[in-house]
Design an enzyme around this catalytic site. Structure first.
Site, short mmCIF file in Angstrom:
data_model
loop_
_atom_site.label_atom_id
_atom_site.label_comp_id
_atom_site.label_asym_id
_atom_site.label_seq_id
_atom_site.Cartn_x
_atom_site.Cartn_y
_atom_site.Cartn_z
N GLY A 1 0.71 -1.20 0.04
CA GLY A 1 -0.19 -0.09 0.07
C GLY A 1 0.74 1.25 0.11
O GLY A 1 2.16 1.15 -0.24
N SER A 2 0.22 2.31 0.37
CA SER A 2 1.01 3.65 0.19
C SER A 2 0.01 4.87 0.35
O SER A 2 -1.06 4.76 -0.03
CB SER A 2 1.93 3.91 -1.03
OG SER A 2 2.91 2.56 -0.86
#
Length: 830
Positions: A248-249
């Site tokens: 993710g980020s």
């Protein structure tokens, strides 16, 4: 010519004894793409490989060379000093040799996607890729399909640098005890490096089915002829598991209208694993007059993947687009390895493969297995470890992978490292079309912000998703956006766009991008609300959803940016400074608490006795602790541990069978439902009359009691990361609860949250101030080295624990007095 390894007297021998300080520093400046002019490195050229390797605080490496091959040479040598054991393990994996060295019954985790893969199945998966000559075929292509000549030079140098380190050090003398003297540590070839590149390209597609491809075998005579689950249940399980993939980020790019100095600014906050090889390595790469770039690169890739130069900063977030489509094969009756296309039988291609595997007495045996491929791709039986696609007497499933022919991402990053504006970066995206599984977010010194999801995506229109949908696809398509297509019709092959480099993928004109002068952001939801003032709409469902509920992490990111720009966050003015952008991340706000806690505290009056996993318990002490909590996941915020357990138990108890992936965000406890006309601020409110709320609070209280924790326990003693014998407290919290500083750590019923699985990794905040030296702060949360005996095994982890930042040195003037080691490395080119 004799190999040379020059060392000079050290000024810090007691701390970093390996190499010396050399102060022949050069001036910062230069031409487009962050190049340096007037630089005079004292390295030899011509028939020599020559690189200068310097280190500054926290072991950050600065590699300077006159050409690409020497740059790769220096990079690999420095990287091997810090992380050889980790990457050597990956080279075993991509060559299909894990069973030989680590045993066929054991397993390994591909930390980039969270899959756990049996060694033997993994070996057959990679042996299939080798037998098909996947990598060799890509290397035979001219750019952009194959690597640029400069990339080939870089990799040639990387191999020489890696091998030089092994020659200098010796396997038996490696500083990392993890692989010291191990027989699986060896010198590498260029093919090893390219196979590692290819493994990373497949991270979001075929690599989620390593077990399912590597173990797929035709059915036996007693096999049942029906799917074990309904399409609705398969979609539910697949959606829940895909949502939990450990990548993710967050990223925010600010334009000239959102910053105090009227220039661009970027926060890059990728959430990647803290273990394994899908980690970032921090490096500064310089070829005088051509290249000057710094940032993080994934292990084994000698290019900056997230970083900045003097004019451009960029980051990535994992895109919502699918990279593969399963095809349902209608098998010829009585022939499990033949299938029908347009009514005509086609034989699968059989690939007889052999793997060497350990036996209990320490010897080796040869294991044979035949895998099968179709015109659509290899036959597979599971995704993410879920056996949802069985090979039956009547049907099988094959995986069509858009990244199966993608090496273009390496060319993309070579060009990105040299780009000087957001517009130029968009041109790089469109020219290479090689980004395998991420969005791109960028800001430049002129104050233009970019969001783009121009990434390798199967070209399946919404109409085709239905008209060509297999029975399972009629559920997974609308619910998950994942087409499962009918492999019995040739007309169900992926579509072709005129502007697409790769046949069967969506061309750039049909992929979303957005330029803004205020901001763009992404936190792993789709492109739709990159900026709520200009929603991106009208794109194929396979890329992402539109007009649907956003996650709490996405919403908090938007809320915090809008609060700053409206001046409603309590700070002076209504534009960002670099420090304020840093503080936005480390404020550790938890959006779940902001949306629910008031209602929960009100409901506490009506819930004096709650019943959870541990039976009935009194709630008064817990409610009192929560009433004093500041709604953050800072280390010393009393009540943070209790609320996290409450919210996570609520999540677990509110996922009914059949719920889609897009609905897994506490849908049945909201009091105000999602409103497409108010998507940032809805849904909201906690329905305390819902029995799940009572159960989740009771379970949270029992959890803390079982772990011997007080109700007002903070995270300092209950959210930690081990570094050898050292226990380091970790702030931040679950992204699923709307914590922007996302950290996922394991819940231990006896100790609390221990050992980070994934989360904030290489974090950068970059501001452009109108000169050649960007004003940046970074933190590599898990530190630079995987060697437990390295001084850089935990130093940045401790700094992260203190909410600290590194002031990285980009210009030579900034490096003055900061160099802790210098190594001037050279050898004959041949």
């Amino acid at each position: 010519m004799k190999n040379t390894l020059s060392r000079k007297p050290s000024l810090r021998m007691a701390v970093l004894p390996l190499f010396a300080i050399s102060l022949g520093l050069t001036a910062c400046g230069g031409s487009g793409g962050g190049g340096v002019s007037g630089s005079t490195p004292d390295v030899e050229q011509g028939d020599q490989l020559a690189a200068k390797i310097r280190r500054s605080d926290y072991g950050i490496v600065h590699i300077e060379a006159q050409d690409n091959i020497s740059l790769g040479f220096g990079y690999a040598y420095a990287f091997a000093q810090d992380n050889l054991c980790a990457i050597a393990d990956s080279y075993v994996t991509v060559n299909g040799e894990r069973s030989k060295y680590f045993g066929p019954e054991n397993s390994w985790e591909f930390t980039g996607n969270g899959t756990v893969n049996n060694n033997l199945n993994s070996d057959f998966f990679f042996k299939l890729l080798i037998a098909e000559q996947r990598v060799e075929n890509l290397l035979a292509l001219a750019p952009p399909a194959g690597p640029r000549p400069e990339v080939r030079e870089l990799i040639s140098g990387y191999v020489k640098g890696y091998n030089r380190y092994l020659q200098d050090t010796g396997v038996d003398n490696l500083p990392d005890p993890t692989c010291r003297g191990a027989e699986w540590v060896r010198e590498i070839s260029e093919m090893d490096v390219y196979r590692r590149f290819y493994q990373l390209a497949l991270l979001g597609s075929s690599a989620v089915a390593i077990d399912g491809i590597g173990s797929a075998q035709p059915p036996g005579p007693d096999s049942l002829g029906t799917l074990p689950l309904s399409p609705e249940d398969i979609a539910s399980q697949l959606g829940a598991s895909w949502k939990g993939v450990q990548i993710g980020s967050n990223a925010i790019a600010l334009g000239s209208e959102a910053t105090q100095n009227g220039r661009g600014m970027l926060l890059g906050n990728p959430h990647f694993p803290w273990n394994g090889t899908e980690r970032f390595y921090q490096a500064h790469l310089t070829i005088p007059g051509e290249l000057d770039v710094t940032g993080g690169s994934l292990f084994g890739v000698p290019l900056v993947l997230i970083g900045y130069n003097k004019d451009l900063a960029w980051s990535h977030t994992v895109s919502s687009a699918w990279r593969f489509t399963p095809y349902r094969l209608q098998l010829v009756p009585g022939q499990a390895t033949s299938y029908l296309v347009d009514g005509q039988p086609e034989d699968m291609t059989a690939w007889p493969l052999t793997v060497e595997a350990q036996v209990p007495d320490g010897g080796l045996q040869t294991v044979e297995r035949t895998l099968y491929t179709s015109r659509w791709g290899p036959v597979f039986t599971s995704l993410l470890g879920l056996p949802l696609f069985p090979w039956l007497p009547t049907e099988a499933y094959a995986m069509a992978d858009a990244n199966a022919t993608n090496f273009r991402y390496v060319n993309h990053f070579w060009e990105t490292n040299r780009a000087s504006s957001s517009r130029e970066l968009l041109a790089v995206l469109e020219r290479n079309q090689g980004i395998p599984w991420v969005n791109t977010i960028a800001a430049d010194s002129a104050g233009e912000a970019l969001y783009a999801d121009i990434s390798v995506t199967p070209n399946v229109s919404d109409d085709m998703m239905i008209s060509c949908g297999a029975p399972l696809g009629l559920v997974t398509g609308p619910v998950l956006g994942l087409p499962v297509l009918d492999g019995s019709r040739s007309t169900c092959a992926w579509l072709n766009d005129d502007d697409a480099i790769q046949a069967g993928t969506i061309g750039p004109a049909k992929m979303p991008h957005l330029f803004r002068r205020d901001y763009v952001t992404n936190s792993n939801d789709s492109y739709w609300l990159s900026n709520p003032n200009e929603p991106l709409e009208g794109f194929a469902r396979i890329i992402g959803d539109e007009g649907t509920e956003r996650t709490m992490r996405t919403r908090l990111g938007l809320v915090m940016v809008e609060e700053r720009l409206s001046g409603s966050d309590g700070l002076p003015g209504n534009r960002f400074t670099r420090q304020q952008l840093q503080d936005l991340l480390f404020n550790d706000r938890q959006h779940a608490a902001e949306l629910w806690l008031d209602d929960l505290l009100t409901g506490c009056v009506a819930m004096p006795l709650v019943v959870g996993t541990g039976g009935p318990v009194q709630s008064a002490e817990a409610c009192a602790a929560l009433s004093g909590w500041d709604r953050t996941d800072k280390l010393d915020s009393p009540g943070a541990l209790l609320f996290r357990r409450f919210a996570q138990n609520l999540f677990i108890t509110t996922v009914p069978s059949g719920t889609s992936a897009s609905q897994l965000n506490f849908v049945d406890v909201w009091t105000t439902p999602f409103d497409v006309n108010n998507p940032v601020y809805t849904p909201s409110g906690l329905n305390v009359l819902n029995p799940h709320v009572n159960y989740a609070l009771g379970s949270a209280i029992s959890d803390l009691q079982g772990a011997g924790k007080a109700m007002d326990e903070s995270l300092r003693t209950s959210a930690t990361e081990s570094r050898g014998a050292e226990i380091i407290p970790i702030h931040g919290g679950p992204g699923s609860l709307g914590v922007f500083n996302a950290i996922s750590n394991k819940w231990d019923a006896a100790a609390g949250y221990t050992d980070v699985v994934h989360g904030a990794s290489y974090v950068q905040v970059v501001s452009f101030d109108g000169d050649a030296c960007p004003d940046a702060r970074t933190i590599l949360t898990y530190s630079q080295s995987t060697n437990p005996d390295s001084p850089h095994f935990a130093d940045q982890t401790r700094l992260y624990s203190q909410s600290g930042w590194v002031r990285p040195q980009f210009c030579e003037s900034e490096l003055q007095g900061k160099i802790t080691e210098t190594l001037e490395l050279s050898q004959p080119l041949d």
